[in-house]
Design a protein around this motif. Sequence first.
Motif, PDB file in Angstrom:
ATOM      1  N   LEU A 117       0.831  -1.197   0.000  1.00 21.20           N
ATOM      2  CA  LEU A 117       0.000   0.000   0.000  1.00 21.20           C
ATOM      3  C   LEU A 117       0.868   1.250   0.000  1.00 21.20           C
ATOM      4  CD1 LEU A 117      -2.601  -1.040   2.744  1.00 21.20           C
ATOM      5  CD2 LEU A 117      -2.939  -1.073   0.255  1.00 21.20           C
ATOM      6  N   GLU A 118       0.336   2.314  -0.578  1.00 19.13           N
ATOM      7  CA  GLU A 118       0.978   3.611  -0.511  1.00 19.13           C
ATOM      8  C   GLU A 118       0.593   4.306   0.791  1.00 19.13           C
ATOM      9  OE1 GLU A 118       3.161   4.838  -2.638  1.00 19.13           O
ATOM     10  OE2 GLU A 118       3.006   3.163  -4.059  1.00 19.13           O
ATOM     11  N   ALA A 119       1.403   5.277   1.199  1.00 16.21           N
ATOM     12  CA  ALA A 119       1.092   6.080   2.390  1.00 16.21           C
ATOM     13  C   ALA A 119      -0.242   6.805   2.181  1.00 16.21           C
ATOM     14  CB  ALA A 119       2.216   7.071   2.641  1.00 16.21           C
ATOM     15  N   PRO A 120      -0.958   7.146   3.276  1.00 17.31           N
ATOM     16  CA  PRO A 120      -0.463   7.244   4.648  1.00 17.31           C
ATOM     17  C   PRO A 120      -0.444   5.914   5.391  1.00 17.31           C
ATOM     18  CG  PRO A 120      -2.744   7.933   4.599  1.00 17.31           C
ATOM     19  CD  PRO A 120      -2.348   7.652   3.172  1.00 17.31           C
ATOM     20  N   TYR A 121       0.425   5.870   6.406  1.00 19.68           N
ATOM     21  CA  TYR A 121       0.517   4.770   7.347  1.00 19.68           C
ATOM     22  C   TYR A 121       0.410   5.346   8.756  1.00 19.68           C
ATOM     23  CZ  TYR A 121       3.070   3.111   3.179  1.00 19.68           C
ATOM     24  OH  TYR A 121       3.457   2.812   1.899  1.00 19.68           O
ATOM     25  N   VAL A 122       0.272   4.449   9.746  1.00 23.81           N
ATOM     26  CA  VAL A 122       0.294   4.872  11.149  1.00 23.81           C
ATOM     27  C   VAL A 122       1.597   4.383  11.756  1.00 23.81           C
ATOM     28  CG1 VAL A 122      -0.811   4.749  13.404  1.00 23.81           C
ATOM     29  CG2 VAL A 122      -2.221   4.800  11.337  1.00 23.81           C
ATOM     30  N   GLU A 123       2.353   5.320  12.331  1.00 24.29           N
ATOM     31  CA  GLU A 123       3.628   4.990  12.969  1.00 24.29           C
ATOM     32  C   GLU A 123       3.502   5.049  14.487  1.00 24.29           C
ATOM     33  OE1 GLU A 123       8.229   6.631  13.342  1.00 24.29           O
ATOM     34  OE2 GLU A 123       6.693   7.876  12.389  1.00 24.29           O
ATOM     35  N   LEU A 124       4.004   4.019  15.152  1.00 25.87           N
ATOM     36  CA  LEU A 124       4.209   4.099  16.600  1.00 25.87           C
ATOM     37  C   LEU A 124       5.552   4.781  16.781  1.00 25.87           C
ATOM     38  CD1 LEU A 124       3.428   3.501  19.506  1.00 25.87           C
ATOM     39  CD2 LEU A 124       4.422   1.221  19.254  1.00 25.87           C
ATOM     40  N   SER A 125       5.519   6.093  16.940  1.00 24.07           N
ATOM     41  CA  SER A 125       6.733   6.898  16.932  1.00 24.07           C
ATOM     42  C   SER A 125       7.528   6.769  18.221  1.00 24.07           C
ATOM     43  CB  SER A 125       6.364   8.367  16.691  1.00 24.07           C
ATOM     44  OG  SER A 125       7.484   9.203  16.787  1.00 24.07           O
ATOM     45  N   LYS A 126       6.832   6.666  19.345  1.00 28.76           N
ATOM     46  CA  LYS A 126       7.508   6.611  20.636  1.00 28.76           C
ATOM     47  C   LYS A 126       6.666   5.805  21.623  1.00 28.76           C
ATOM     48  CE  LYS A 126       8.531  11.497  19.828  1.00 28.76           C
ATOM     49  NZ  LYS A 126       9.284  11.239  18.621  1.00 28.76           N
ATOM     50  N   ILE A 127       7.345   5.044  22.458  1.00 30.37           N
ATOM     51  CA  ILE A 127       6.688   4.398  23.601  1.00 30.37           C
ATOM     52  C   ILE A 127       7.776   4.155  24.649  1.00 30.37           C
ATOM     53  CG2 ILE A 127       6.851   2.109  22.509  1.00 30.37           C
ATOM     54  CD1 ILE A 127       4.242   1.381  24.087  1.00 30.37           C
ATOM     55  N   TYR A 128       7.634   4.795  25.797  1.00 33.78           N
ATOM     56  CA  TYR A 128       8.662   4.761  26.836  1.00 33.78           C
ATOM     57  C   TYR A 128       8.016   4.665  28.217  1.00 33.78           C
ATOM     58  CZ  TYR A 128      12.080   6.436  23.374  1.00 33.78           C
ATOM     59  OH  TYR A 128      12.892   6.561  22.287  1.00 33.78           O
ATOM     60  N   VAL A 129       8.736   4.034  29.140  1.00 31.84           N
ATOM     61  CA  VAL A 129       8.302   3.912  30.533  1.00 31.84           C
ATOM     62  C   VAL A 129       9.444   4.387  31.423  1.00 31.84           C
ATOM     63  CG1 VAL A 129       7.620   2.306  32.366  1.00 31.84           C
ATOM     64  CG2 VAL A 129       6.724   2.022  30.040  1.00 31.84           C
ATOM     65  N   GLN A 130       9.117   5.059  32.502  1.00 30.68           N
ATOM     66  CA  GLN A 130      10.120   5.579  33.437  1.00 30.68           C
ATOM     67  C   GLN A 130      11.071   4.487  33.927  1.00 30.68           C
ATOM     68  OE1 GLN A 130       9.667   7.856  36.965  1.00 30.68           O
ATOM     69  NE2 GLN A 130       8.012   9.110  36.144  1.00 30.68           N
ATOM     70  N   PRO A 131      12.330   4.821  34.129  1.00 34.06           N
ATOM     71  CA  PRO A 131      13.252   3.869  34.754  1.00 34.06           C
ATOM     72  C   PRO A 131      12.723   3.445  36.125  1.00 34.06           C
ATOM     73  CG  PRO A 131      14.408   5.831  33.964  1.00 34.06           C
ATOM     74  CD  PRO A 131      12.951   6.117  33.838  1.00 34.06           C
ATOM     75  N   GLY A 132      12.881   2.184  36.445  1.00 35.30           N
ATOM     76  CA  GLY A 132      12.407   1.686  37.724  1.00 35.30           C
ATOM     77  C   GLY A 132      10.962   1.237  37.705  1.00 35.30           C
ATOM     78  N   MET A 133      10.224   1.592  36.637  1.00 33.35           N
ATOM     79  CA  MET A 133       8.827   1.190  36.529  1.00 33.35           C
ATOM     80  C   MET A 133       8.629   0.183  35.398  1.00 33.35           C
ATOM     81  SD  MET A 133       7.587   2.781  39.043  1.00 33.35           S
ATOM     82  CE  MET A 133       5.868   2.340  38.803  1.00 33.35           C
ATOM     83  N   GLN A 134       9.710  -0.222  34.751  1.00 37.48           N
ATOM     84  CA  GLN A 134       9.598  -1.203  33.683  1.00 37.48           C
ATOM     85  C   GLN A 134       9.360  -2.591  34.263  1.00 37.48           C
ATOM     86  OE1 GLN A 134      13.217  -0.618  31.487  1.00 37.48           O
ATOM     87  NE2 GLN A 134      12.562   1.367  30.665  1.00 37.48           N
ATOM     88  N   GLY A 135       8.720  -3.444  33.489  1.00 40.04           N
ATOM     89  CA  GLY A 135       8.432  -4.797  33.933  1.00 40.04           C
ATOM     90  C   GLY A 135       7.220  -4.897  34.827  1.00 40.04           C
ATOM     91  N   ARG A 136       6.415  -3.833  34.901  1.00 41.74           N
ATOM     92  CA  ARG A 136       5.237  -3.830  35.773  1.00 41.74           C
ATOM     93  C   ARG A 136       3.925  -3.740  34.997  1.00 41.74           C
ATOM     94  NH1 ARG A 136       7.003  -0.588  41.256  1.00 41.74           N
ATOM     95  NH2 ARG A 136       9.176  -1.241  41.275  1.00 41.74           N
ATOM     96  N   GLY A 137       3.985  -3.972  33.701  1.00 40.38           N
ATOM     97  CA  GLY A 137       2.762  -3.993  32.902  1.00 40.38           C
ATOM     98  C   GLY A 137       2.393  -2.672  32.273  1.00 40.38           C
TER      99      GLY A 137
END
Length: 220
Positions: free
Chosen positions: A133-153
Amino acid sequence: MTSEPASVPSADTETPTAETPTAQRAAQSTTSTAPGSRPGVVRRATVDDAAEVAWLAALTFPLACPPEASTLEMATHIAQKLTPARFREWAASNAHALLVYDDGTGLLGYALLALGAPEGAAEADAVRRASGLEAPYVELSKIYVQPGMQGRGIAGELMGAASDAAAGLGPDLPYWLGTNAQNLRARAFYGKHGFEMIGRRAYVVGGLEHDDVVLLRTSQ
């Protein structure tokens, strides 16, 4: 390192109301009670969240960079591309979905989706070839979790809400992302959520190029 492309600016107005049922679900809060974490919700960010999301972005971006990325490179990237003004634009844009995980005392994570054409030729070619397919597409540009809070869902909660938001931005459109090739933890996480590698690209951080993989979601 999730991709961090320059985004199409929009007017600094209130966040638009979601119009489709899927987008309405993405805009509504979802409660997380992951073991070891404080209960929180994933919600749409507003322009009033911009400064705190920018602070969170500055805190988390270096964690996903490759080992060879210098402090100067990362600081330059943050100062140029992860400013409160940018997050205000994204929160107000019809072509973006800015999501935050809010535990009532602060923001522990965020995700950004963008509707449009990929900025670079390599990722544009990869998504076009893989999807047919030609654009447009949907990009997941960013996804981040605070340090120390990772691995908690929290990342899983954000990813689920992001998937609904992606469908709201562009129903049935290809859903892709770019991440640093050396970030094996991120690549495993994306693979768990249905993304498969379809190509590579060079990604610039603070003026220097790094090797990214391009992933496309092929299953729910």
